[in-house]
Write an enzyme that holds these catalytic residues in place. Structure first.
Site, PDB file in Angstrom:
ATOM      1  N   ALA A  16      24.856  30.800  64.933  1.00  0.00           N
ATOM      2  CA  ALA A  16      25.002  31.003  66.453  1.00  0.00           C
ATOM      3  C   ALA A  16      25.140  29.652  66.945  1.00  0.00           C
ATOM      4  O   ALA A  16      24.981  29.852  68.407  1.00  0.00           O
ATOM      5  CB  ALA A  16      23.714  31.721  66.671  1.00  0.00           C
ATOM      6  N   ASN A  17      25.479  28.453  66.385  1.00  0.00           N
ATOM      7  CA  ASN A  17      25.522  27.171  67.067  1.00  0.00           C
ATOM      8  C   ASN A  17      26.888  26.955  67.517  1.00  0.00           C
ATOM      9  O   ASN A  17      27.100  25.947  68.397  1.00  0.00           O
ATOM     10  CB  ASN A  17      25.159  26.149  66.167  1.00  0.00           C
ATOM     11  CG  ASN A  17      25.902  25.909  64.805  1.00  0.00           C
ATOM     12  OD1 ASN A  17      25.756  26.593  63.947  1.00  0.00           O
ATOM     13  ND2 ASN A  17      27.122  25.206  64.844  1.00  0.00           N
ATOM     14  N   GLY A  72      29.068  33.239  67.845  1.00  0.00           N
ATOM     15  CA  GLY A  72      27.886  33.283  67.579  1.00  0.00           C
ATOM     16  C   GLY A  72      26.970  32.573  68.899  1.00  0.00           C
ATOM     17  O   GLY A  72      26.131  33.366  69.292  1.00  0.00           O
ATOM     18  N   TYR A  86      38.794  35.051  51.343  1.00  0.00           N
ATOM     19  CA  TYR A  86      38.361  35.435  52.908  1.00  0.00           C
ATOM     20  C   TYR A  86      38.429  36.661  53.034  1.00  0.00           C
ATOM     21  O   TYR A  86      37.431  37.456  53.611  1.00  0.00           O
ATOM     22  CB  TYR A  86      38.860  34.660  53.950  1.00  0.00           C
ATOM     23  CG  TYR A  86      38.418  34.973  55.445  1.00  0.00           C
ATOM     24  CD1 TYR A  86      37.340  34.226  56.003  1.00  0.00           C
ATOM     25  CD2 TYR A  86      39.399  35.673  56.027  1.00  0.00           C
ATOM     26  CE1 TYR A  86      36.914  34.692  57.138  1.00  0.00           C
ATOM     27  CE2 TYR A  86      38.928  36.171  57.208  1.00  0.00           C
ATOM     28  CZ  TYR A  86      37.788  35.383  58.006  1.00  0.00           C
ATOM     29  OH  TYR A  86      37.319  35.809  59.271  1.00  0.00           O
TER      30      TYR A  86
END
Length: 413
Positions: free
Chosen positions: A189-190, A194, A350
């Protein structure tokens, strides 16, 4: 009773809107009053005591020359005039401290409803009068900002549900919602999706925990949110999904807080990373994007159940369609999940991790929904410009070229 913010006007200066409305009533304003009408660009009655927005001069904005002097020019006073027109039938109710009124012609009843817009807060001054503080734009007013969003008493229910499209933002979707008392965990979340999601939740009252691998960046993200609203409940905690020990430590640290968990958003992911093994001897893309989140949900499952209704949101991708994790006989091939270096391709790894996300979310919802915990996998959008492409310059170039045609973080969140 709370003191006015340092940037705010004093109660005497800030009471200009109330004095203006009082003067308007004295001149016969309000429903049916003569000050409610403007003809030929000029007020039809005596001017009010002060500007309805800032009280900078004591003449009503009757003409262009008057509009341009005093407190900000034509645009600001036109806004004041339009607000005065819209509030013409509501001033009396506001002054009488009522939250509903009846239109003098149609008879339709309106009322103030819902929560204050994000960033706004209701306070009380020294004289006991209620005023409203806009912490985002650093303004104060005695007028309830919800007057712009009144609703009808016993309105007719819409025939169709409200729909959001690809341009809707998180702030638009959460508009008017009070998330006070809700606890949210968001991994990664930085930055990117997020961060925008965490900010939106925090600005609507939720207690948000930013689960980040890099605590320096996590603390920076917390400060950016607090700069928008100093009362936001937000903190950063260490979580490295490439380490199952770190995941376990995070879960234990969270449980020690003895708080519920209403929303868990599994957002963190890596893309285009070179092949490497984690400390748990698993390929890093598979562990960070899927297995780490799988383990985290397992560790927090009991908290989610006790906090029901609760939900898990897994951020997946449309790219899950371009891969397979079965062998030629149709059985699950575990060697494809964490492949050796010679069989590794970053894009394929991925895609497989995103397919695992969806399969996990579907099964999680089947198992926990009877207990009040739902799970959903979401596709945030194609080719969004974020920092996920930082591992290889070719991906960075590709995302840069596609940026004019991609969704922004505000929309994707």
């Amino acid at each position: 009773m709370k003191a006015w913010p340092r940037w705010a006007r004093s109660p005497a200066a800030g009471s200009a809107p109330r004095r203006a409305l009082s003067a308007l009533r004295a001149e016969g304003g309000g429903p049916g009053g003569r000050s409610c009408l403007v003809r030929g660009g000029r007020a039809s009655a005596a001017p009010t005591a002060a500007c309805a927005l800032c009280g900078a001069h004591r003449e009503a904005p009757g003409c262009r020359s008057e509009l341009e002097r005093g407190c900000g020019g034509v645009a600001r006073h036109l806004v004041a005039q339009s607000v005065a027109f819209m509030c013409c039938g509501t001033q009396y109710s506001h002054l009488e401290e009522k939250t509903q009124w009846e239109h003098p012609k149609s008879g339709r009843r309106k009322r103030v409803a819902g929560d204050l817009p994000y960033g706004w807060e209701q306070e009380t001054d020294e004289s006991g009068q209620v005023y409203f503080v806009d912490h985002i734009n650093k303004r104060t007013t005695y007028l309830d900002p919800r007057l712009a969003f009144t609703v009808e008493d016993n309105p007719v229910k819409p025939t169709t549900r409200q729909k959001y499209d690809g341009n809707s933002t998180a702030m638009e979707i959460l508009q008017g919602r009070d998330l006070s008392g809700k606890v949210v965990i968001i991994t990664g979340a930085n930055s990117g999706i997020g961060f925008e999601t965490a900010k939106s939740f925090a600005l609507h009252g939720a207690y948000v925990i930013l689960a980040c691998r890099n605590m320096s960046r996590g603390n920076d993200a917390v400060q950016r949110i607090l700069m928008e609203w100093h009362k936001a409940k937000v903190e950063a905690m260490t979580l490295d999904l490439a380490s199952l020990h770190s995941v376990q430590h995070f879960a234990e640290a969270f449980k020690s807080k003895n708080v519920p968990l209403h929303i868990l958003i599994c957002n963190a992911a890596i893309f285009g990373a070179p092949w490497c093994l984690t400390e748990d001897d698993l390929e890093s893309t598979f562990q960070v994007n899927h297995l780490g989140h799988f383990y985290l949900v397992q560790l927090l499952e009991d908290v989610l159940r006790h906090s029901s209704p609760a939900r898990v949101v897994v951020v997946s991708s449309e790219s899950h369609r371009f891969t397979e994790i079965k062998d030629s006989s149709g059985k699950l091939d575990f060697s494809l999940l964490s492949p050796p270096k010679k069989e590794y391709w970053a894009m394929l790894a991925y895609n497989r991790s995103k397919l695992c996300n969806i399969l996990f979310s579907n099964e999680l919802n089947r198992r926990l929904s009877p207990h009040g915990v739902t799970s959903n996998a979401v596709h945030p959008g194609n080719m969004m410009y974020s920092s996920i492409h930082r591992n290889w310059w070719v991906y960075t170039l590709l995302f840069t070229l596609a940026r004019p045609f991609t969704k922004s973080m505000y929309i994707s969140s």
